[in-house]
Design an enzyme around this catalytic site. Sequence first.
Site, PDB file in Angstrom:
ATOM      1  CB  THR A 168      18.355  32.263  19.744  1.00  0.00           C
ATOM      2  OG1 THR A 168      18.590  31.676  21.030  1.00  0.00           O
ATOM      3  CG2 THR A 168      17.774  33.656  19.912  1.00  0.00           C
TER       4      THR A 168
ATOM      5  CB  CYS B 259      23.584  30.049  18.017  1.00  0.00           C
ATOM      6  SG  CYS B 259      22.834  30.956  19.388  1.00  0.00           S
TER       7      CYS B 259
END
EC number: 2.3.1.181
Length: 250
Positions: free
Chosen positions: A87, A185
């Site tokens: 991320t 993600c």
Amino acid sequence: MNDTRTSRSARFDTTPVVVEDLGLIDYHAAWELQRTIAAERAEGAGSDRLLLLEHPSVYTAGRRTEDADLPIDGSPVVQVDRGGKITWHGPGQLVGYPIVRLAEPVDVVDYVRRLEEALISVCTELGLTVGRVEGRSGVWLPATETLAERKIAAIGIRVQRGVALHGISFNCNSALDGFQAIVPCGIQDAGVTTLTRELGREVTVAEVKPMVATAVVQALNGDLPVRDHDLPRPGTTPAAPNSTRVRSMT
């Protein structure tokens, strides 16, 4: 969803959570602080803490990150010991690290759901309809005729010696450029968004920070029950109100 623990605290201790505003802080410095606090809590010393902050632009990769997930532009990545994949963190994104000694028996899924519930409640207070997506952690906006599901808040944690580290990232008015070089993600069929973009007004970290602090503490103490906020997905039947379901977690 299976909601068996939300009437009581997720925390081992009953002393108040100490909330600290760290402002803009380097990722490595914050990570070292987390580990120091977590070591104290594992020994029964100190207090549970909620660290609220922003990071300078940085990519962090959780334990499930694969080579194909890494930035296509070769940007450096910090390998970390939380769950999940890669991320981005940066200015305009509120990051929260609850360093909490968890009640026994430790229930990691319950803990994650409480963090989600806290962020869902903040979004609701701001006027956004958000929820959970089956099989995916975090907080999401539903798909529309023209837009895929969009993640507005991510959660990635680690529990070690009964103490939770890492935590939440909540996109307030962050630029989304940092997400363009990665698959956030590891999810390829959804997007990323911010409070500012969805509400059509400037929503700053400063505005949201006290709301998040209150909601997270309430959720961990059992004062904010975890409810079913599953978003309907194409080809599925929406869950009935107050229905229960066992969830997987990624």
